[in-house]
Enzyme design. Sequence first.
Site, PDB file in Angstrom:
ATOM      1  N   LYS A  23     -62.040  44.704  22.379  1.00  0.00           N
ATOM      2  CA  LYS A  23     -63.405  44.574  22.890  1.00  0.00           C
ATOM      3  C   LYS A  23     -63.520  43.358  23.803  1.00  0.00           C
ATOM      4  CE  LYS A  23     -66.524  45.736  19.985  1.00  0.00           C
ATOM      5  NZ  LYS A  23     -67.364  45.749  18.787  1.00  0.00           N
ATOM      6  N   ARG A  93     -69.927  40.309  16.983  1.00  0.00           N
ATOM      7  CA  ARG A  93     -69.231  41.562  16.689  1.00  0.00           C
ATOM      8  C   ARG A  93     -67.729  41.318  16.540  1.00  0.00           C
ATOM      9  NH1 ARG A  93     -72.366  46.159  19.153  1.00  0.00           N
ATOM     10  NH2 ARG A  93     -74.117  45.278  20.283  1.00  0.00           N
ATOM     11  N   GLY A 102     -66.285  50.948  12.945  1.00  0.00           N
ATOM     12  CA  GLY A 102     -67.033  50.915  11.692  1.00  0.00           C
ATOM     13  C   GLY A 102     -66.345  50.203  10.550  1.00  0.00           C
ATOM     14  N   MET A 104     -65.286  46.962  10.448  1.00  0.00           N
ATOM     15  CA  MET A 104     -65.644  45.554  10.276  1.00  0.00           C
ATOM     16  C   MET A 104     -67.114  45.344  10.628  1.00  0.00           C
ATOM     17  SD  MET A 104     -62.123  43.737  11.511  1.00  0.00           S
ATOM     18  CE  MET A 104     -62.021  44.689  13.011  1.00  0.00           C
ATOM     19  N   ARG A 337     -64.262  51.091  25.609  1.00  0.00           N
ATOM     20  CA  ARG A 337     -62.927  51.168  24.995  1.00  0.00           C
ATOM     21  C   ARG A 337     -62.419  52.588  25.183  1.00  0.00           C
ATOM     22  NH1 ARG A 337     -65.259  50.455  18.870  1.00  0.00           N
ATOM     23  NH2 ARG A 337     -66.461  52.368  18.786  1.00  0.00           N
ATOM     24  N   HIS A 456     -42.894  65.450  -6.172  1.00  0.00           N
ATOM     25  CA  HIS A 456     -42.465  66.842  -5.989  1.00  0.00           C
ATOM     26  C   HIS A 456     -43.567  67.661  -5.325  1.00  0.00           C
ATOM     27  CE1 HIS A 456     -42.134  71.078  -7.348  1.00  0.00           C
ATOM     28  NE2 HIS A 456     -40.854  70.901  -7.032  1.00  0.00           N
ATOM     29  N   ARG A 618     -27.491  71.568   1.412  1.00  0.00           N
ATOM     30  CA  ARG A 618     -27.150  70.616   0.354  1.00  0.00           C
ATOM     31  C   ARG A 618     -26.778  71.359  -0.922  1.00  0.00           C
ATOM     32  NH1 ARG A 618     -31.837  66.648  -1.565  1.00  0.00           N
ATOM     33  NH2 ARG A 618     -32.530  68.529  -2.674  1.00  0.00           N
ATOM     34  N   GLU A 746     -27.855  58.184  -0.012  1.00  0.00           N
ATOM     35  CA  GLU A 746     -29.117  57.948  -0.724  1.00  0.00           C
ATOM     36  C   GLU A 746     -28.951  56.956  -1.879  1.00  0.00           C
ATOM     37  OE1 GLU A 746     -30.382  61.798  -2.241  1.00  0.00           O
ATOM     38  OE2 GLU A 746     -28.313  62.501  -2.178  1.00  0.00           O
ATOM     39  N   THR A 768     -33.741  59.360   2.635  1.00  0.00           N
ATOM     40  CA  THR A 768     -34.495  58.102   2.484  1.00  0.00           C
ATOM     41  C   THR A 768     -35.476  58.122   1.319  1.00  0.00           C
ATOM     42  OG1 THR A 768     -35.975  58.901   4.226  1.00  0.00           O
ATOM     43  CG2 THR A 768     -34.248  57.345   4.863  1.00  0.00           C
ATOM     44  N   ASN A 769     -35.787  59.286   0.754  1.00  0.00           N
ATOM     45  CA  ASN A 769     -36.646  59.288  -0.439  1.00  0.00           C
ATOM     46  C   ASN A 769     -35.930  58.572  -1.592  1.00  0.00           C
ATOM     47  OD1 ASN A 769     -38.233  60.899   1.161  1.00  0.00           O
ATOM     48  ND2 ASN A 769     -37.845  62.781   0.041  1.00  0.00           N
ATOM     49  N   TYR A 852     -30.320  62.774  15.093  1.00  0.00           N
ATOM     50  CA  TYR A 852     -31.417  63.707  14.829  1.00  0.00           C
ATOM     51  C   TYR A 852     -32.260  63.204  13.663  1.00  0.00           C
ATOM     52  CZ  TYR A 852     -28.841  65.596  10.784  1.00  0.00           C
ATOM     53  OH  TYR A 852     -28.184  65.747   9.587  1.00  0.00           O
TER      54      TYR A 852
END
Length: 875
Positions: A23, A93, A102, A104, A337, A456, A618, A746, A768-769, A852
């Site tokens: 702003k 502001r 909205g 802040m 903005r 899951h 897998r 993993e 990565t889980n 990938y």
Amino acid sequence: MSKKFVYMFSDGNASMKNLLGGKGANLAEMTLLGMPIPQGFTVSTEACNDYYEKAKVIDAEIIKQIDEGIVNLEKISGKKFGDDQNPLLVSVRSGARASMPGMMDTVLNLGMNDLSVEALAAKSNNPKFAYDSYRRFVQMFSDVVKNIEKSHFERVLDKIKEAKGVSADMDLTADDFKEVLTTFKKIYKDELGEDFPQDPRTQLLEAITAVFRSWDNHRANVYRRMHDIPSSWGTAVNVQMMVFGNLGDTSGTGVAFTRNPATGESKIYGEYLINAQGEDVVAGIRTPKTISTLKDDMPAVYDEFMAIANKLEQHYKDMQDMEFTIEDKKLYFLQTRNGKRTAQAALRIAVELVEEKMITEEEAIMKVDPKQLDQLLHPAFDEQSLADAKVIAKGLPASPGAATGMVYFTAEEAKVAKDSRGEDVILVRLETSPEDIEGMVAAKGILTVRGGMTSHAAVVARGMGTCCVAGCGEIKIDEDKKILTAGGNTYKEGDFISLDGTSGNVYGEKIKTVEPEISGHLAILMGWADKIRTLKIRTNADTPKDAKRAVEFGAEGIGLTRTEHMFFNEDRIFQMRKMILSSNEAERREALEKLLPMQREDFIGIYDAMEERPVTIRLLDPPLHEFLPQESEAIAALSKDMGLSIETLEEKIESLHEFNPMMGHRGCRLAVTFPEIAEMQTRAIIEAAIYVTKDKGYKIKPEIMIPLAGDVKEFKYVKDIVVRIADELISKSEIKIEYLVGTMIEIPRAALTADAIAKEAEFFSFGTNDLTQMTFGFSRDDAGNFLDDYYDKKIYESDPFAKLDQEGVGQLIKMAVEKGQSVRPDIKLGICGEHGGDPSSIDFCYRVGLQYVSCSPFRVPIARLAAAQSVLINK
């Protein structure tokens, strides 16, 4: 020389957004452009960070610079702060570098006191305006700065309007507003034990402090987590001279967009109110007029407004969201903005700006938030129906979309309701397990009490494109009595509820849903993105249906097929359980022989759907107890078929349960103990490849992934089984089939020893889980119970299961990439965890050199766009 913390609007420009906030930078830029801007100054984001570093105290040097800013404003305006003749009034502001509408706080009419109100009344010759402005200030200051409930003041206004027989605030008289003001100040004193402050400087410093404080309020913290905005950015504060839209019938205030934010149509869109201040437009008490009617009310103002609006869009090269005020027929712009917009509008605007030659294709790609594309691919609630609906609980927004349906508490009942009676179903569970898969497929939406964003339920729902709200601890369910309690209400089986998987809201009623509309603009933008990106985008798909859907969304292969999901179908789970509970290898092989043709058909369907695109499969991953029955009826049926007593069977089932199954007997460890499982799965994979190669002429090259390897020796043990079976089958077929054998990284130890593993593995796929779970040392299903405390205390800024932890988990990935490539330069590298569909995580994958990413089918367009943006960001 002291560090500069306060900047007059004339000191800045649009490039200073990080320092002045969005702003403040735009107000400075509009000042440079010579537009009608009420002047002011910006207290920088660095001042906000300084405030937090100094235990939430504004430094004396910053206060000194704020005082100097007021003196400069007094010179510009010819008015004096707190003067009893010609008072200077200001608005205060927030303004962070990223737009947070909205989230802040704002205070208007600051500087009003018992003396300045009389001066304003005399100078304007409009006492009603003056006292209206003063009562608004007392109400906003009390609410925003002192946290006094807004409802106290609203009740007073409602009571006096009722007594006077009027419906609108502006129908009250000056004397009415004086009476309101007296009551407001009494509320202030009763609540705080002190009089309303009369010193404008005190008012100003308290208001600036309140804006800084609001950077850390709950709603701002939640918004920042949703939009990846770091708390370290801080917010700026803009102090701006007041202009008044509530002076009378030649004044007004409004909000407008240079294009329609809902559809993207290139036509001015907005509304305004005569004789009003800014908050009146959004409060909904009065019905605003459309911006086009301003042409009739004030033609000259309308022409000037349109000229400036067009100039702003041309200057910023984007759709603008503008706030304006008209003070006695003089137009002022309070801010501009880049406007928030729906996904449909974002695509249309980006494409049409290119067609209008305002921006390039690359700039268009950067104008669309990849996460917004979720809106395009899932059902949503009808806005009118949603407006009247009541939220009864809130959980985690685990899978986007909207769903309404009848409550069912078991997978079996959900399936029967859908298949036999054609009902729309919401499956409600404490938590889901792989055993619930058929009920999950039948459901329009899934609601769980436990579990996080990568539980899951969440993972499977996202893969299917099904709406899911997870970890909704606000609801209580009794699965035996088949009732759900939430928001003080009880819902029984067959009652309607609705879920919003984008917000996490749960509604206790049926709400109309609408299907998304996918425009041609998406295909155009995706075409531009595909020309730029270098990362390949694969999908996680376990069925031919999911695979086909992903290809339609632009997937270039499968990065993860989870074979365990194939065994939960009704016609297979029985044989799977017999195999698990067999007492010797011969019995296991007999059961596996019956599963082989089923598994082979699965892979034939997937190869067929993917044609010659790469497919990573897998081997069996979860602990075996997940496949076993828990209900007495299923146990009895299995005991009869196997010729075992129920007691013996229950003992065997109990013996397979583990204290910590996610770190137990699963993944490659199963194949080490039961090599025959890996043998059967390899046969199914290779025989399917041979069949499709012969039948369709496709050149199939399976990628066989061995999960959870932490040591090169265990990986090699399973790999040798795979290679032996595969080579035997290929040799007999007399067809040339190539295949790769790799592993899922993993376990942290696998990353640490990746150079040794890469001597045997031909590809790495980062799961990565589990890698996140094992690196942090907490369960992804249980972390939701305490992560909110970590967010509130600023330990974590985001859920590490939703957004990749680049400092910890990311370093393990980077290390594994470097170690793997040092031994095998041509090693294939990808990611198949849930992070594969998260834009910031995709950017990390691009930077560390992965080839990938793989994500659920519905996230493929998101990944395509994010991958293109990564190239542009890192140029």
